[in-house]
Design an enzyme around this catalytic site. Structure first.
Site, PDB file in Angstrom:
ATOM      1  N   HIS A 181      23.184  25.590  21.305  1.00 28.94           N
ATOM      2  CA  HIS A 181      22.456  24.581  21.640  1.00 28.94           C
ATOM      3  C   HIS A 181      23.478  23.250  21.707  1.00 28.94           C
ATOM      4  CE1 HIS A 181      19.729  21.335  21.658  1.00 28.94           C
ATOM      5  NE2 HIS A 181      18.818  22.049  22.202  1.00 28.94           N
ATOM      6  N   ASP A 232      14.124  29.089  22.133  1.00 31.28           N
ATOM      7  CA  ASP A 232      13.653  30.328  23.081  1.00 31.28           C
ATOM      8  C   ASP A 232      13.770  31.615  22.721  1.00 31.28           C
ATOM      9  OD1 ASP A 232      12.912  28.408  24.946  1.00 31.28           O
ATOM     10  OD2 ASP A 232      14.992  28.019  25.806  1.00 31.28           O
TER      11      ASP A 232
HETATM   12  N1  CMC Z   1      26.569  33.277  23.796  1.00 32.28           N
HETATM   13  C1  CMC Z   1      27.766  33.292  23.622  1.00 32.28           C
HETATM   14  N2  CMC Z   1      28.740  32.347  23.749  1.00 32.28           N
HETATM   15  C2  CMC Z   1      28.164  31.136  23.722  1.00 32.28           C
HETATM   16  C3  CMC Z   1      26.787  30.760  23.835  1.00 32.28           C
HETATM   17  C4  CMC Z   1      25.888  32.127  23.887  1.00 32.28           C
HETATM   18  N3  CMC Z   1      24.617  31.798  23.941  1.00 32.28           N
HETATM   19  N4  CMC Z   1      26.431  29.629  23.823  1.00 32.28           N
HETATM   20  C5  CMC Z   1      27.557  28.974  23.681  1.00 32.28           C
HETATM   21  N5  CMC Z   1      28.791  29.717  23.782  1.00 32.28           N
HETATM   22  C6  CMC Z   1      30.166  29.642  23.558  1.00 32.28           C
HETATM   23  C7  CMC Z   1      30.929  29.323  24.905  1.00 32.28           C
HETATM   24  O1  CMC Z   1      31.320  30.429  25.521  1.00 32.28           O
HETATM   25  C8  CMC Z   1      31.948  28.138  24.444  1.00 32.28           C
HETATM   26  O2  CMC Z   1      32.854  28.863  24.019  1.00 32.28           O
HETATM   27  P1  CMC Z   1      34.615  28.313  24.174  1.00 32.28           P
HETATM   28  O3  CMC Z   1      34.395  26.967  23.225  1.00 32.28           O
HETATM   29  O4  CMC Z   1      35.287  29.554  23.634  1.00 32.28           O
HETATM   30  O5  CMC Z   1      34.729  27.946  25.389  1.00 32.28           O
HETATM   31  C9  CMC Z   1      31.434  27.518  23.168  1.00 32.28           C
HETATM   32  O6  CMC Z   1      30.576  28.551  22.773  1.00 32.28           O
HETATM   33  C10 CMC Z   1      30.643  26.148  23.425  1.00 32.28           C
HETATM   34  O7  CMC Z   1      29.608  26.373  24.625  1.00 32.28           O
HETATM   35  P2  CMC Z   1      29.448  25.489  25.579  1.00 32.28           P
HETATM   36  O8  CMC Z   1      28.933  25.853  26.928  1.00 32.28           O
HETATM   37  O9  CMC Z   1      30.469  24.392  25.679  1.00 32.28           O
HETATM   38  O10 CMC Z   1      28.276  24.376  24.922  1.00 32.28           O
HETATM   39  P3  CMC Z   1      27.165  23.534  25.753  1.00 32.28           P
HETATM   40  O11 CMC Z   1      26.751  22.680  24.642  1.00 32.28           O
HETATM   41  O12 CMC Z   1      27.746  22.986  26.760  1.00 32.28           O
HETATM   42  O13 CMC Z   1      25.928  24.723  25.906  1.00 32.28           O
HETATM   43  C11 CMC Z   1      24.063  25.838  25.944  1.00 32.28           C
HETATM   44  C12 CMC Z   1      24.629  24.695  25.444  1.00 32.28           C
HETATM   45  C13 CMC Z   1      22.515  25.751  25.394  1.00 32.28           C
HETATM   46  C14 CMC Z   1      23.819  25.637  27.416  1.00 32.28           C
HETATM   47  C15 CMC Z   1      24.728  27.199  25.650  1.00 32.28           C
HETATM   48  O14 CMC Z   1      24.728  27.449  24.124  1.00 32.28           O
HETATM   49  C16 CMC Z   1      23.969  28.511  26.221  1.00 32.28           C
HETATM   50  O15 CMC Z   1      24.292  28.577  27.394  1.00 32.28           O
HETATM   51  N6  CMC Z   1      23.154  28.934  25.591  1.00 32.28           N
HETATM   52  C17 CMC Z   1      22.186  30.260  26.426  1.00 32.28           C
HETATM   53  C18 CMC Z   1      21.439  29.535  27.118  1.00 32.28           C
HETATM   54  C19 CMC Z   1      19.982  29.170  26.016  1.00 32.28           C
HETATM   55  O16 CMC Z   1      19.625  29.789  25.081  1.00 32.28           O
HETATM   56  N7  CMC Z   1      19.580  27.864  26.365  1.00 32.28           N
HETATM   57  C20 CMC Z   1      18.375  27.104  25.749  1.00 32.28           C
HETATM   58  C21 CMC Z   1      18.781  26.141  24.909  1.00 32.28           C
HETATM   59  S1  CMC Z   1      17.500  25.445  24.058  1.00 32.28           S
HETATM   60  C22 CMC Z   1      16.067  25.189  24.840  1.00 32.28           C
HETATM   61  C23 CMC Z   1      16.430  24.055  25.789  1.00 32.28           C
HETATM   62  O17 CMC Z   1      17.386  23.360  25.895  1.00 32.28           O
HETATM   63  O18 CMC Z   1      15.716  24.166  27.056  1.00 32.28           O
END
Ligand code: CMC
Length: 431
Positions: free
Chosen positions: A308, A366
């Protein structure tokens, strides 16, 4: 605007510029850089708004490190245990818990707006019969501005109020119609003797040929799912609603924009993607393979329902959702649900893995919601529409707050331009 008690100084070469710093009720201080360009001829660069507060808000507060979520100051765990969805709607919209008479009045107002204009049925029929319910919802909610002209004047507080009530009341009707249309069943009209959640179940699962009795266990679970999704401060879809609304667009168009943003798999689409992922994993012994893929930098796969932007601890909604999943499945007599088993084991393994620990990746809302919705009989394509109808109150509360804010201006971010500098047009023969 909050009072400024401190200041921050930016040194730009020989020049020093002071900025006011505001202390919020909760959370980190905020530097007001709104005069930065005028005083320093310079912009800030913050892709994804990771460090930027774009508005003042008194609705929802998240402490991502503690894993805390407060609505108007009340913790989500207490609301989920003691309150119900329509009471939470009142709280989000008006700032305080209602008295008994205020609650009755609010419930009556919402209940009297649950039907949609009959002509909207024709509008639905223009969609392909197998359209995803989210595609239908984006279109139909946008089209509400064509059906409800008398609540589109945003300068009139009464019209804003009517638009808010209309959307909270009609979104379950529209979501259930999108579902019924996608499976080729007749639309079911709302029945106002049911609760808000019970009515939604009725409109989704009743058919004209049989009586439908709302199961109180499912009704309670549905109400809780709605509560856990009701608002989440300035997330992507809420910021979309605010940005669309900042130009003066009507509230129906703004909420349609929010629904479109919510659809993405990184946001509200994650609940559908998560259940599909859990089913694809299928059995506990395949978990290591998927964990390895999630950790592999060359593989775009992510563990859906994990991670998140704000929570760097357990998403408090995920905790409540996990308890609900156990409760609902037990009450429905579903024991040893394979998807729930995979989810629990996946959570356990991920939470002991260095990759997930170091990146502070925890289950989000989720992760367990899809398991409950699946047990209730919803297809995965309905998961995100249910998120959308539940989040509508959050969007509309934030939109109303923005319109009433005297500091509100059209949202207009700047950019770091990396394209060509000025150059002269060449005729086709010279290219
Ligand atoms: N699985 C594996 N690695 C992950 C995941 C994951 N679900 N989420 C983040 N990472 C890693 C990512 O690869 C990155 O690694 P590095 O620093 O080595 O490049 C690091 O963690 C930080 O990730 P980010 O994409 O920069 O983080 P963000 O804050 O931009 O993204 C997020 C947050 C929710 C989009 C992301 O965690 C994600 O894609 N999660 C899966 C989708 C999901 O479950 N979304 C629902 C969110 S809660 C409900 C809502 O808001 O609607």
């Amino acid at each position: 605007m909050a009072d400024s008690t401190k200041s921050a100084t930016l040194k730009l070469g020989d020049k020093e510029i002071d900025f006011p710093v505001y202390s919020p009720t909760l959370g980190p201080d905020v530097v007001d850089i709104s005069k930065l360009y005028a005083q320093g001829d310079i912009f800030t660069y913050d892709p994804g708004f990771t460090s930027t507060a774009a508005c003042e808000s008194a609705i929802t507060f998240i402490d991502g490190d503690k894993g805390e979520l407060l609505h108007r100051g009340y913790p989500i765990e207490q609301l989920a245990e003691h309150s119900h969805f329509l009471e939470l709607c009142y709280l989000l919209l008006y700032g305080e818990l209602p008295s008994a008479s205020q609650m009755t009045d609010f419930e009556t107002r919402v209940t009297r707006h649950t039907m949609v204009h009959e002509q909207m049925h024709n509008f639905f029929r223009g969609f392909r019969r197998d359209a995803h319910p989210m595609a239908t919802m984006v279109g139909v909610v946008g089209a509400m501005s064509a059906f409800y002209h008398d609540s589109t004047d945003i300068s009139d507080p009464w019209q804003r109020e009517v638009a808010a009530i209309r959307m909270i009341a009609k979104l379950p009707t529209i979501a259930s119609m999108a579902y019924k249309y996608s499976i080729g069943q007749p639309f079911v009209y709302p029945k106002n003797t049911h609760s808000y959640a019970g009515n939604f179940l009725h409109m989704c699962f009743a058919v004209p040929a049989e009586d439908y009795v709302v199961d109180p266990v499912l009704e309670k679970a549905m109400d809780r799912i709605m509560m856990l999704h009701a608002d989440h401060e300035q997330n992507a879809s809420t910021s979309t609603v605010r940005l669309a609304g900042s130009s003066g667009a009507n509230p129906f168009a703004c909420i349609a924009a929010g629904i479109a943003c919510l659809w993405g798999p990184a946001h509200g689409g994650a609940n559908q993607a998560c259940l599909e992922m859990l089913r694809e994993i299928g059995t506990v012994d395949r978990i290591p393979e998927f964990i390895a893929r999630a950790k592999d930098k060359d593989d775009p796969f992510r563990l859906m329902g994990f991670g998140h932007r704000v929570y760097k601890n357990f998403d408090p909604r995920a905790k409540v959702m996990k308890e609900s999943a156990d409760e609902v499945l037990a009450l429905m007599g579903i024991h040893n649900n394979p998807t729930l088993q995979v989810a629990k084991e996946l959570e356990r393994i991920a939470l002991e893995d260095d990759y997930f620990i170091s990146k502070k990746l925890y289950p989000n809302v989720d992760f367990y919601s899809g398991i409950i919705l699946d047990a209730m009989g919803f297809p995965t394509s309905m998961f995100t529409p249910i998120f959308a109808l539940s989040r509508t109150v959050g969007w509309i509360s934030q939109w109303k707050e923005m319109i009433a804010d005297k500091n509100q201006r059209i949202g207009r971010p700047r950019q770091l331009y990396i394209g060509e500098a000025r150059r002269d047009y060449k005729d086709l023969s010279g290219r």
